[in-house]
Design a protein around this motif. Structure first.
Motif, PDB file in Angstrom:
ATOM      1  N   HIS A 176       0.755  -1.628  -0.134  1.00 13.72           N
ATOM      2  CA  HIS A 176      -0.147  -0.052   0.514  1.00 13.72           C
ATOM      3  C   HIS A 176       0.650   0.841  -0.033  1.00 13.72           C
TER       4      HIS A 176
ATOM      5  N   ASP B 284       2.126   1.236  -4.065  1.00 16.38           N
ATOM      6  CA  ASP B 284       0.269   2.159  -4.603  1.00 16.38           C
ATOM      7  C   ASP B 284       0.560   3.242  -4.446  1.00 16.38           C
ATOM      8  N   ALA B 285       1.082   4.012  -2.528  1.00 15.14           N
ATOM      9  CA  ALA B 285       0.558   5.539  -2.717  1.00 15.14           C
ATOM     10  C   ALA B 285       1.494   6.436  -3.143  1.00 15.14           C
TER      11      ALA B 285
ATOM     12  N   VAL C 228       3.436   5.827  -5.621  1.00 14.87           N
ATOM     13  CA  VAL C 228       3.300   5.812  -7.622  1.00 14.87           C
ATOM     14  C   VAL C 228       1.693   6.610  -7.633  1.00 14.87           C
ATOM     15  N   GLN C 229       0.623   7.049  -6.726  1.00 12.41           N
ATOM     16  CA  GLN C 229      -0.032   7.491  -7.597  1.00 12.41           C
ATOM     17  C   GLN C 229      -0.210   9.016  -7.843  1.00 12.41           C
ATOM     18  N   SER C 230       0.701   8.800  -6.936  1.00 14.15           N
ATOM     19  CA  SER C 230       1.200  10.616  -6.520  1.00 14.15           C
ATOM     20  C   SER C 230       2.536  10.813  -6.658  1.00 14.15           C
TER      21      SER C 230
ATOM     22  N   ASN D 128       1.719   9.777 -10.650  1.00 18.96           N
ATOM     23  CA  ASN D 128       0.959  10.046 -11.765  1.00 18.96           C
ATOM     24  C   ASN D 128       0.428  11.855 -11.337  1.00 18.96           C
ATOM     25  N   GLU D 129      -0.340  11.470 -10.053  1.00 12.33           N
ATOM     26  CA  GLU D 129      -1.136  12.415 -10.622  1.00 12.33           C
ATOM     27  C   GLU D 129      -0.236  14.199 -10.176  1.00 12.33           C
TER      28      GLU D 129
ATOM     29  N   THR E  61       8.289  12.383  -3.498  1.00 16.53           N
ATOM     30  CA  THR E  61       7.412  11.404  -3.564  1.00 16.53           C
ATOM     31  C   THR E  61       7.771  10.252  -2.349  1.00 16.53           C
TER      32      THR E  61
ATOM     33  N   TYR F 131       5.042  11.308  -0.127  1.00 16.64           N
ATOM     34  CA  TYR F 131       3.533  10.768   0.204  1.00 16.64           C
ATOM     35  C   TYR F 131       3.829   9.463   0.164  1.00 16.64           C
TER      36      TYR F 131
END
Length: 397
Positions: A49, A52-53, A55-57, A59-60, A275, A278
Motif C-alpha cells: 500500500h 501504491d501511494a 506511484v499514485q502521487s 501519476n497525479e 514521492t 507521500y
C-alpha cells in the motif's frame, strides 16, 4: 592538482558497517559464497500500500518541491503517530521531515553545537553519532555502558561525565548495536539529571517498532511535560516500515530548534524527496499489519538463532530486547583461535568462513561483533554454523 580537503572531513572515520558490507558484496560479485550479516536494514520489501501511494502521487503530478520541513499532510501524519503511539502532542512547527533519521541527526547537531560543545554518547554507539558531532565542531564524550548492566549507562556515570561544556546526551532505545531497551524507571532517573543540568536529550527511537517478548518501548519524552520539552525525538520509517532507501526521517521537539533545522535544510536539501513523503503518509496513516508481521518474523529468528550463537566456544551475548542485531562478546573466541584482536578475527571470518560481520571497534567496544538477523532464517543458521565450525577447527588446530 594538489587538493587540500577541509580539516573537518579529514578527521572523519569511515563507516565500518558500510565498509564491511561493501567488501562482502565485492566477494559475492566474484562468485564467493559469502553470507552477509552486516546489513542494517530489514530484508522485507516496502509494504504494497505504500508502494501504491508513491506511484499514485507521481501519476497525479506530485513531483515538485515541497516545504523544506516537509509536506503539511506528512507532518499531520507524524503528529498522529506520536499521539497514537506515545500519547505525545506536537504542533506542525515542532516537526521537521528530513532525508532519513541520519540526516535529521546531522542537521540537529549542525544547529545545536558550537566549537568545543560536548555531547555525551554511551558506548556501544551507532557509528555515525561521534562523526556527526565532530562535523559540527563538537566533542564526543563517551560513557561506557557495561555489559554487566546490559550496556546501559547509570545516573552516576552520567553525572560524572557532565561538564560546563555539555550540551546534549544521546539515548538510543532500542539500541543499535546491542538491541537493549531502557525502562521507564531508568529513563526517569537519567531525565532528572538532564533537567537539573539543562542538558538536551536526543532520543533516537528509530527501532521502536521492533521490540520483543514482554518488553515495551518507552520514549523519555512521554514521562513528563518537562522531559518532553527537554527532548528532541529522532525517528523515521526506515526500520519500522522497511523503507531504508526512501530516506524519510523526522525530528520532533522544541520549536526554536526545529525552526533552525528548517532554515538549514532550506539551504542544503531544499526538501525531502516528494514521492517518498507521500509514501510515508501512507505508511503512517495506512494499515500497520505489515509492521507487526515483520516484527514477529524478527522475533522468531532471534529466538531460534540466539541459543545457537551462544553455544559457540568463546561467545557470550546479552540477549536483545529489540532492533535486529546480536552483539556478542567474542574476545575469548579470538583468543582461543589465535588472533591478536577481534578485528583480525572478523577478517578471518570473512576470508575463511565466508561470513561477514561488523567488528565492535566501530561501535566503541572492540571485544564485540555485531550480527544482523535481518536476513532469512536459512541464511542465519548457515552463517552461525560456519562460525561455529570455524572456531572449533581453529581451537583444535
Amino acid at each position: 592538482m594538489v587538493v587540500n580537503l577541509a580539516n573537518r572531513v579529514m578527521a572523519l572515520t569511515p563507516s565500518t558497517t558500510l565498509a564491511i558490507t561493501a567488501k562482502a558484496k565485492e566477494l559475492k560479485e566474484q562468485g564467493v559464497d559469502v553470507i552477509g550479516l552486516g546489513a542494517g536494514e530489514p530484508d522485507f520489501n516496502t509494504p504494497g500500500h505504500i508502494l501504491d501511494a508513491a506511484v499514485q502521487s507521481m501519476n497525479e503530478g506530485y513531483t515538485k518541491y515541497t516545504p523544506s520541513a516537509g509536506l503539511p499532510a506528512l507532518k499531520k501524519a507524524i503528529i498522529g503517530k506520536l499521539q497514537r503511539d506515545q500519547g505525545l502532542s506536537y504542533k506542525p512547527n515542532e516537526i521537521i521531515v528530513a532525508n532519513g533519521a541520519k540526516h535529521a541527526l546531522y542537521t540537529l547537531f549542525q544547529v545545536l553545537l558550537n566549537d568545543g560543545d560536548e555531547v555525551i554518547i554511551p558506548t556501544p554507539y551507532w557509528v555515525s553519532y561521534p562523526e556527526q558531532v565532530k562535523l559540527a565542531g563538537g566533542v564526543p564524550v563517551y560513557i561506557e555502558g557495561l555489559e554487566s548492566n546490559q550496556f546501559k549507562i547509570t545516573p552516576e556515570q552520567l553525572i560524572k561525565s557532565i561538564t560546563k561544556k555539555t550540551k546534549a546526551v544521546i539515548i538510543n532505545s532500542p539500541s543499535n548495536p546491542t538491541g537493549v531497551l531502557y525502562s521507564a524507571e531508568e529513563l526517569t532517573e537519567l531525565g532528572k539529571i538532564c533537567l537539573e543540568e539543562n542538558i538536551l536529550i536526543v532520543s533516537d527511537e528509530i527501532y521502536e517498532k521492533l521490540v520483543y517478548g514482554d518488553h515495551k518501548h518507552i520514549s523519555i519524552a512521554q514521562l513528563s511535560p518537562e522531559l518532553k520539552e527537554q527532548t528532541i525525538i529522532i525517528n523515521g520509517v526506515s526500520k519500522s516500515h522497511s523503507m531504508t532507501g526512501w530516506r524519510i526521517g523526522y525530528a520532533a521537539g522544541n520549536k526554536e530548534i526545529i525552526e533552525a533545522m528548517t532554515n538549514l535544510a532550506s539551504h542544503s536539501t531544499s526538501n525531502p524527496t516528494t514521492t517518498a513523503q507521500y509514501a510515508t503518509i501512507a505508511a503512517y496513516n495506512g494499515t500497520q499489519e505489515p509492521v507487526e508481521e515483520m516484527r514477529q518474523a524478527f522475533e522468531k529468528r532471534l529466538e531460534i538463532i540466539y541459543d545457537k550463537l551462544v553455544s559457540i566456544p568463546g561467545f557470550s551475548c546479552v540477549k536483545p530486547q529489540g532492533a535486529f542485531y546480536l552483539y556478542p562478546n567474542v574476545k575469548k573466541a579470538a583468543d582461543l583461535t589465535g588472533y591478536n584482536n577481534v578485528d583480525d578475527f572478523v577478517e578471518a571470518l570473512l576470508v575463511e568462513a565466508k561470513v561477514a560481520v561488523i567488528p565492535g571497534s566501530g561501535f566503541g567496544t572492540p571485544d564485540n561483533i555485531r550480527l544482523s538477523y535481518a536476513t532469512s532464517l536459512d541464511q542465519l543458521e548457515k552463517a552461525v554454523s560456519r562460525i561455529h565450525k570455524f572456531v572449533e577447527s581453529k581451537c583444535q588446530a
